[in-house]
Enzyme design. Structure first.
Site, PDB file in Angstrom:
ATOM      1  N   ASP A   1       0.762  -1.181   0.070  1.00 14.06           N
ATOM      2  CA  ASP A   1       0.018   0.074   0.012  1.00 14.06           C
ATOM      3  C   ASP A   1       0.940   1.402   0.014  1.00 14.06           C
ATOM      4  O   ASP A   1       2.074   1.313   0.526  1.00 14.06           O
ATOM      5  CB  ASP A   1      -0.879  -0.079   1.264  1.00 14.06           C
ATOM      6  CG  ASP A   1      -0.019  -0.142   2.490  1.00 14.06           C
ATOM      7  OD1 ASP A   1       0.875  -0.908   2.540  1.00 14.06           O
ATOM      8  OD2 ASP A   1      -0.488   0.791   3.322  1.00 14.06           O
ATOM      9  N   GLU A   2       0.311   2.463  -0.647  1.00 18.57           N
ATOM     10  CA  GLU A   2       0.563   3.732  -0.371  1.00 18.57           C
ATOM     11  C   GLU A   2       2.229   3.649  -0.659  1.00 18.57           C
ATOM     12  O   GLU A   2       3.079   4.443  -0.035  1.00 18.57           O
ATOM     13  CB  GLU A   2       0.620   4.154   1.190  1.00 18.57           C
ATOM     14  CG  GLU A   2      -1.030   4.276   1.529  1.00 18.57           C
ATOM     15  CD  GLU A   2      -1.313   4.793   2.935  1.00 18.57           C
ATOM     16  OE1 GLU A   2      -1.902   5.628   3.175  1.00 18.57           O
ATOM     17  OE2 GLU A   2      -0.675   4.036   3.719  1.00 18.57           O
TER      18      GLU A   2
END
Ligand code: ACM
Length: 538
Positions: free
Chosen positions: A341-342
């Site tokens: 993620d991210e």
């Protein structure tokens, strides 16, 4: 009620009972008031509940029996005895020799003729004389044991007996979960939580029939698991946490202990090493890993999206191979979570290259890859699993690839979201999630994702704002109890007004477990008539 001081009277009565009809035999228990099994404490609500009048008397003369030859059943029976002891102080024998005083029996039986043949299905029959728990698997028997624990009366019956008697209401329960994956995630990276804290969380999850605990073991602020081939990960990367406290990490022995403890509760640990972003702690420990062009330093803040591995270096993949290999060898479950993620400072093409390479490493170590929803932007197999937290578009990419999805939408299922503006801990970037909103939604059809692609539900607890077990419990409870029902009970059987009453009835259990839950004003919490200390004196 019969006095057990008078043994000869009991023997005489025994002979009379044997000679009399079934109905007469049950006289002892007919004195119990009619109890409504359905309106008791059960969460998640079972599939089918049939109530009959009467109660089974759980007392010092009750015995537990199970088949010695059915693998795992003896452990489930031992677990039940342990939990009955913790609740009532009764020491019930497991597969002991029947004594002349023995009355009721709890029998945990392996059976392959249930109404549902799912691995965790079970059936529970309670009559005045016996409790019969049938399941084809120890997992199913274990889930059934949780139901049984929940329907044992909270306090002993107020009868004329000279010894305490707890009631189990009679009836029949047929049960099976709607989702095979029912999880919670604990972020032990932003703040570290001890083995003891995690075990307490496991105890609570097990009671509500969760079967997965996902551990977020690494992030920018800390690396939490010993990797023998790369010792600085914990020596350096494990030394900090959000807010500047000392951090900490699990040795491999600690981790094995957690895995074994979870297994005893029929819970699978899913280990997560978050990458290529969220990797500052790893890059401070071994700077060659770093791909963001800056000299890495230990980080104790709450920003995200600033770190990345160098995705074009072979040595980075050799490192990941070691890390995944060591953790996979300690994790008997089928999954390895790679985060993903991210990764805001990883170029898109680099990110895709990275996820595709890491998928191969995970597979080489015999595990099925899970990642946050961004991983579906890479060219990965249908066997990979996408954890939906934010992006409907990414969920669609996962569906296009035929992948399964774990539902964890931040707006609905993040345990670190504040209840409301008055919440003492938590964040609210996705939403405020009061106790009713956490329950009143439908993961089975959220954002149009078809039910057959949903592996299950997971409620993540990120720990930027919580640093001890009391704070953890404040955010997790009562909402985690609602997520347990969403992942077990089909939507047709869910109803907030009905759930609210059953949730209120959890208070004595939560108090007994010393859980510092958020006392949501939406719930009319039931307080125990007796304190636990008073029960213990009996
Ligand atoms: C996430 O909340 N960054 C998965």
């Amino acid at each position: 009620m019969i006095s057990h001081l008078n043994r000869s009277f009991v023997l005489l009565l025994g002979i009379i009972l044997i000679l009399s009809c079934e109905k007469e035999k049950n006289k002892r228990v007919l004195q119990f008031p009619k109890t409504d099994l359905a309106a008791q404490n059960m969460i998640p609500k079972p599939l089918k509940v049939i109530t009959t009048e009467g109660g089974f008397a759980l007392d010092q003369f009750t015995a537990i029996h199970t088949s010695e030859t059915a693998t795992g059943f003896i452990d489930v029976a031992g677990f039940l005895a342990e939990k009955i002891q913790a609740k009532t102080k009764l020491d019930l024998s497991v597969n002991g020799t029947p004594s002349e005083n023995q009355e009721g029996v709890i029998y945990i039986h392996r059976s392959d003729s249930l109404e549902h043949d799912a691995p965790e299905a079970y059936q529970l029959y309670v009559t005045p004389d016996s409790v019969i728990l049938n399941s084809n698997t120890p997992e199913g028997a274990f889930r059934g044991v949780q139901t049984l624990r929940q329907i044992i009366s909270e306090v002993p019956n107020d009868t004329l007996a000279e010894y305490p008697v707890w009631t189990i209401p009679t009836g029949k329960i047929v049960d099976s979960p709607s989702f095979e994956y029912r999880g919670s995630m604990l972020d032990v990276a932003r703040h570290f939580f001890s083995v003891e804290d995690v075990k307490k969380y496991i105890d609570l999850l097990a009671y509500y029939k969760y079967n997965v605990l996902h551990l977020h073991l690494s992030d920018d602020q800390g690396w939490r698991i010993e990797i023998k081939s790369w010792p600085k990960l914990t020596e350096v990367g494990g030394s900090t946490e959000v807010g500047g406290e000392a951090g900490g990490f699990y040795t491999q022995e600690d981790y094995k202990d957690l895995v074994a403890y979870a297994a005893k509760h029929h819970i699978t640990i899913v280990p997560e090493i978050d990458m290529p972003g969220h990797t500052n702690a790893a890059s401070v420990s071994y700077p060659f890993l770093n791909g963001n062009g800056k000299t890495p330093e230990l980080y104790e803040g709450m920003r995200v999206g600033f770190s990345t591995f160098d995705t074009r270096k072979d040595t980075v993949y050799a490192f990941i191979d070691d890390v995944v290999g060591e953790i996979a060898a300690l994790s008997p479950g089928p999954y390895f979570h790679i985060g993903g993620d991210e990764s805001h400072v990883t170029k898109k093409s680099d990110y895709i290259h990275f996820v595709e390479k890491v998928e191969k490493i995970v597979q080489k170590h015999g595990k099925r890859m899970i990642g946050w929803d961004e991983i579906a932007t890479a060219g990965i197999d249908s066997t990979a699993i996408s954890q939906f937290w934010a992006s409907k578009e990414n969920a669609q990419l996962a569906l296009d690839k035929g992948m399964k999805i774990i539902m964890s939408p931040a707006k609905k299922a993040y345990l670190d979201m504040q209840y409301d503006t008055l919440s003492k801990h938590g964040l609210h970037w996705a939403a405020y999630i009061p106790t009713d909103s956490a329950y009143i939604w439908t993961p089975e059809e959220y954002e149009g994702i078809p039910m057959e692609h949903i592996l299950g539900l997971e409620a993540p607890l990120w720990s930027e704002t919580i640093s001890n077990i009391d704070e953890l419990e404040y955010l997790a409870f009562p909402r985690a109890i609602g997520y347990a029902e969403l992942s077990w009970t089909p939507k047709e059987n869910r109803d907030w007004e009905n759930y609210k009453v059953r949730l209120a009835n959890q208070a004595p259990f939560l108090d007994r477990m010393n859980v510092k839950y958020y006392p949501s004003p939406l719930i009319d919490w039931k307080k125990s008539k007796f304190t636990y200390e008073e029960i213990k004196k009996d």
